[in-house]
Design a protein around this motif. Structure first.
Motif, PDB file in Angstrom:
ATOM      1  N   LEU A 118       0.641  -1.176  -0.004  1.00 50.54           N
ATOM      2  CA  LEU A 118       0.042   0.034  -0.091  1.00 50.54           C
ATOM      3  C   LEU A 118       1.072   1.238  -0.086  1.00 50.54           C
ATOM      4  N   ARG A 119       0.651   2.258  -1.038  1.00 51.27           N
ATOM      5  CA  ARG A 119       1.655   3.418  -1.203  1.00 51.27           C
ATOM      6  C   ARG A 119       0.688   4.809  -0.958  1.00 51.27           C
ATOM      7  N   ALA A 120      -0.460   4.898  -1.399  1.00 41.33           N
ATOM      8  CA  ALA A 120      -1.007   6.020  -1.721  1.00 41.33           C
ATOM      9  C   ALA A 120      -2.167   6.181  -0.765  1.00 41.33           C
ATOM     10  N   ILE A 121      -2.602   7.304  -0.349  1.00 40.26           N
ATOM     11  CA  ILE A 121      -3.713   7.566   0.682  1.00 40.26           C
ATOM     12  C   ILE A 121      -4.252   8.989   0.632  1.00 40.26           C
ATOM     13  N   CYS A 122      -5.609   9.132   0.335  1.00 43.11           N
ATOM     14  CA  CYS A 122      -6.169  10.626   0.711  1.00 43.11           C
ATOM     15  C   CYS A 122      -7.611  10.509   1.514  1.00 43.11           C
ATOM     16  N   GLN A 123      -8.270  11.494   1.754  1.00 40.22           N
ATOM     17  CA  GLN A 123      -9.539  11.571   2.333  1.00 40.22           C
ATOM     18  C   GLN A 123     -10.429  12.351   1.465  1.00 40.22           C
ATOM     19  N   SER A 124     -11.709  12.050   1.274  1.00 38.72           N
ATOM     20  CA  SER A 124     -12.699  12.940   0.977  1.00 38.72           C
ATOM     21  C   SER A 124     -13.213  13.852   1.911  1.00 38.72           C
ATOM     22  N   PRO A 125     -13.757  15.135   1.622  1.00 35.09           N
ATOM     23  CA  PRO A 125     -14.613  15.925   2.520  1.00 35.09           C
ATOM     24  C   PRO A 125     -15.327  15.371   3.507  1.00 35.09           C
ATOM     25  N   ASP A 126     -16.171  14.302   3.233  1.00 36.26           N
ATOM     26  CA  ASP A 126     -16.870  13.736   3.949  1.00 36.26           C
ATOM     27  C   ASP A 126     -16.425  12.638   4.947  1.00 36.26           C
ATOM     28  N   GLY A 127     -15.097  12.481   4.799  1.00 34.79           N
ATOM     29  CA  GLY A 127     -14.373  11.438   5.735  1.00 34.79           C
ATOM     30  C   GLY A 127     -14.159  10.255   5.118  1.00 34.79           C
ATOM     31  N   LYS A 128     -14.750  10.031   4.108  1.00 34.27           N
ATOM     32  CA  LYS A 128     -14.120   8.740   3.448  1.00 34.27           C
ATOM     33  C   LYS A 128     -12.771   8.582   2.999  1.00 34.27           C
ATOM     34  N   ILE A 129     -11.868   7.529   3.192  1.00 36.27           N
ATOM     35  CA  ILE A 129     -10.574   7.467   2.974  1.00 36.27           C
ATOM     36  C   ILE A 129     -10.454   6.593   1.659  1.00 36.27           C
ATOM     37  N   TYR A 130      -9.553   6.820   0.981  1.00 33.81           N
ATOM     38  CA  TYR A 130      -9.145   6.134  -0.371  1.00 33.81           C
ATOM     39  C   TYR A 130      -7.641   5.638  -0.264  1.00 33.81           C
ATOM     40  N   ILE A 131      -7.653   4.362  -0.410  1.00 34.24           N
ATOM     41  CA  ILE A 131      -6.053   4.097  -0.483  1.00 34.24           C
ATOM     42  C   ILE A 131      -5.764   3.271  -1.927  1.00 34.24           C
ATOM     43  N   GLY A 132      -4.396   3.381  -2.429  1.00 36.69           N
ATOM     44  CA  GLY A 132      -4.226   2.739  -3.388  1.00 36.69           C
ATOM     45  C   GLY A 132      -3.130   1.700  -3.215  1.00 36.69           C
ATOM     46  N   SER A 133      -3.104   0.281  -3.955  1.00 35.83           N
ATOM     47  CA  SER A 133      -1.976  -0.650  -3.953  1.00 35.83           C
ATOM     48  C   SER A 133      -0.901  -0.444  -5.117  1.00 35.83           C
ATOM     49  N   SER A 134       0.192  -0.948  -4.484  1.00 39.99           N
ATOM     50  CA  SER A 134       1.399  -0.973  -5.428  1.00 39.99           C
ATOM     51  C   SER A 134       2.073  -2.298  -5.653  1.00 39.99           C
ATOM     52  N   ASN A 135       1.303  -3.186  -6.325  1.00 39.77           N
ATOM     53  CA  ASN A 135       1.949  -4.698  -6.284  1.00 39.77           C
ATOM     54  C   ASN A 135       2.332  -4.825  -7.666  1.00 39.77           C
ATOM     55  N   GLY A 136       1.765  -3.827  -8.630  1.00 41.96           N
ATOM     56  CA  GLY A 136       2.442  -3.994 -10.081  1.00 41.96           C
ATOM     57  C   GLY A 136       1.682  -4.893 -10.841  1.00 41.96           C
ATOM     58  N   ASN A 137       0.383  -5.531 -10.385  1.00 44.86           N
ATOM     59  CA  ASN A 137      -0.338  -6.492 -11.107  1.00 44.86           C
ATOM     60  C   ASN A 137      -1.853  -6.287 -10.384  1.00 44.86           C
ATOM     61  N   ASN A 138      -2.801  -5.818 -11.278  1.00 36.46           N
ATOM     62  CA  ASN A 138      -4.127  -5.534 -11.149  1.00 36.46           C
ATOM     63  C   ASN A 138      -4.213  -4.743  -9.734  1.00 36.46           C
ATOM     64  N   ASP A 139      -3.520  -3.742  -9.785  1.00 38.55           N
ATOM     65  CA  ASP A 139      -3.617  -2.951  -8.597  1.00 38.55           C
ATOM     66  C   ASP A 139      -5.005  -1.901  -8.329  1.00 38.55           C
ATOM     67  N   LYS A 140      -5.231  -1.537  -7.172  1.00 33.77           N
ATOM     68  CA  LYS A 140      -6.516  -1.237  -6.921  1.00 33.77           C
ATOM     69  C   LYS A 140      -6.646   0.056  -5.938  1.00 33.77           C
ATOM     70  N   ILE A 141      -7.693   0.637  -6.407  1.00 27.52           N
ATOM     71  CA  ILE A 141      -8.042   1.987  -5.250  1.00 27.52           C
ATOM     72  C   ILE A 141      -9.303   1.384  -4.455  1.00 27.52           C
ATOM     73  N   ILE A 142      -9.033   1.482  -3.133  1.00 28.69           N
ATOM     74  CA  ILE A 142      -9.950   0.900  -2.089  1.00 28.69           C
ATOM     75  C   ILE A 142     -10.724   2.028  -1.297  1.00 28.69           C
ATOM     76  N   GLU A 143     -12.022   2.130  -1.399  1.00 31.90           N
ATOM     77  CA  GLU A 143     -12.669   3.114  -0.419  1.00 31.90           C
ATOM     78  C   GLU A 143     -12.873   2.430   0.997  1.00 31.90           C
ATOM     79  N   ILE A 144     -12.610   3.390   1.957  1.00 33.32           N
ATOM     80  CA  ILE A 144     -12.802   2.879   3.257  1.00 33.32           C
ATOM     81  C   ILE A 144     -13.770   3.924   4.226  1.00 33.32           C
ATOM     82  N   ALA A 145     -14.794   3.140   4.787  1.00 38.43           N
ATOM     83  CA  ALA A 145     -15.851   3.993   5.549  1.00 38.43           C
ATOM     84  C   ALA A 145     -16.410   3.192   6.494  1.00 38.43           C
ATOM     85  N   LYS A 146     -17.219   3.902   7.420  1.00 41.38           N
ATOM     86  CA  LYS A 146     -17.944   3.354   8.392  1.00 41.38           C
ATOM     87  C   LYS A 146     -19.261   2.975   8.235  1.00 41.38           C
TER      88      LYS A 146
END
Length: 367
Positions: free
Chosen positions: A339-367
């Motif tokens: 996991l390398r990249a992270i940011c947050q939306s104004p409403d508090g959701k978190i987004y992370i980006g993977s760095s595996n080099g194969n089928n990397d993803k952006i994942i949303e994290i919420a409650k």
């Protein structure tokens, strides 16, 4: 959507319930409250996501190490290519790396990137400012080039501050001694104006250097007037540091805390800043952000850190003054890979980006 129960008690329950939850919090220092999180894969089929920003257009702006800058719709996951940056050379851990968007985007729609390229003098790094107009990135302007680069240790996290300065982390580019060499741009946090000139209030006259003695800082976040960075150690002591103007962070003479006899002498003589926290064995600390939103109250006043080798998301709870870490908790260990990249939306959701080099993803994290 997938619910992850976190904490030691939740881990026991999860193990007894057909292992429904793959991640649990690992506490260090003060015990942090449990939290149930939901994750959603926003986009996949990406390659080495390096930067991830929640843009002023409510889109996720990303870089991929091979050279692509794209916008991603956080609702649908649709990826729109903005630019395949010309001149990018991906070598080992090098390529298109950090990106920052001007906080005053409505007035000056500038997007800053840093990438590695081949020059007549060898592999190098440059910082370029683009202007976003007509749905495209135009008018590239080189702000700083000929930064030493390597297949490892390139730093390259960017941050535009509210006073319109650009901060740039640089690694030692495999030459450890350059971190203490004030004539080298390697192993530093640099600070420049948004046109590439040197600010008059930098700590060293006619120098872009803000701090020095860094090995490979790959996370950077500003919280009020406090600047934090995450940094890769060698065989020990990955770090999270509170960055203080003009100070020395020790590398290569000091790893982690000033706790060895030789280190103590160097620290005393060179006004070295010790980390807020260090990890041995190393976890390859990378993306870093600050959370203070209401959506996940358990994360309030915390730094959120990603790691590559550790393959996890770590909450670092700050004290009220922001100068100490009270406790830590790990999430999603080995669930999404590096996991390398992270940011947050104004409403508090978190987004992370993977760095595996194969089928990397952006994942949303919420409650």
């Amino acid at each position: 959507m997938k619910t992850l129960a976190l904490g030691i008690f939740a881990l026991i329950l999860a193990t007894a319930s057909c292992k429904k939850n793959k991640s649990a919090g690992k506490e260090q220092g003060e015990q942090l409250p449990d939290v149930e999180l939901k994750t959603r894969v926003v986009s996949s089929s990406l390659s080495h996501v390096w930067e991830l920003i929640y843009g002023p257009d409510q889109q996720l702006w990303i870089t991929e190490r091979g050279g692509k800058i794209s916008r991603v719709n956080p609702e649908t996951g649709a990826v729109t290519l903005l630019l395949n940056v010309p001149g990018v050379v991906s070598n080992g851990e090098g390529g298109l790396l950090g990106m920052a968007i001007n906080p005053q985007f409505a007035t000056n729609p500038w997007v800053f990137i840093v990438y590695n390229y081949n020059s007549g003098s060898g592999y190098r790094e440059k910082v370029v400012r683009y202007t976003y107009t007509g749905g495209a990135l135009n008018s590239p302007m080189t702000l700083l080039d000929m930064i030493p680069a390597s297949s490892i240790h390139n730093g390259s996290r960017l941050l535009v501050t509210s006073d319109q300065k650009l901060l740039i982390t640089t690694g030692d580019a495999s030459t450890a001694g350059n971190a203490q060499n004030m004539t080298s741009l390697s192993g530093k946090i640099l600070r420049i104006n948004l046109d590439g000139t040197i600010p008059s209030d930098n700590p060293f006259p006619d120098s872009r250097v803000w701090t020095f003695g860094h090995r490979n800082p790959q996370g950077l976040v500003l919280v009020g007037n406090k600047l934090y960075a995450s940094e890769h150690g060698a065989n020990s002591d990955d770090e999270v540091n509170l960055i203080v103007k003009g100070r020395n962070y020790g590398w290569p003479n000091v790893e982690g805390f000033c706790d060895k006899s030789g280190e103590q002498a160097f620290c005393a003589a060179n006004n070295v800043v010790e980390p807020l926290m260090a990890w041995t064995p190393t976890i390859a600390t990378s993306g870093l952000t600050y959370y203070n939103a209401d959506l996940i109250p358990q994360f309030k006043n915390s730094l959120l850190l990603l790691s590559l080798k550790g393959s996890k998301f770590t909450q670092l709870k700050l004290n009220e003054a922001g100068d100490k870490i009270l406790g830590s908790k790990d999430f999603f260990a080995n669930e999404f890979g590096r996991l390398r990249a992270i940011c947050q939306s104004p409403d508090g959701k978190i987004y992370i980006g993977s760095s595996n080099g194969n089928n990397d993803k952006i994942i949303e994290i919420a409650k």
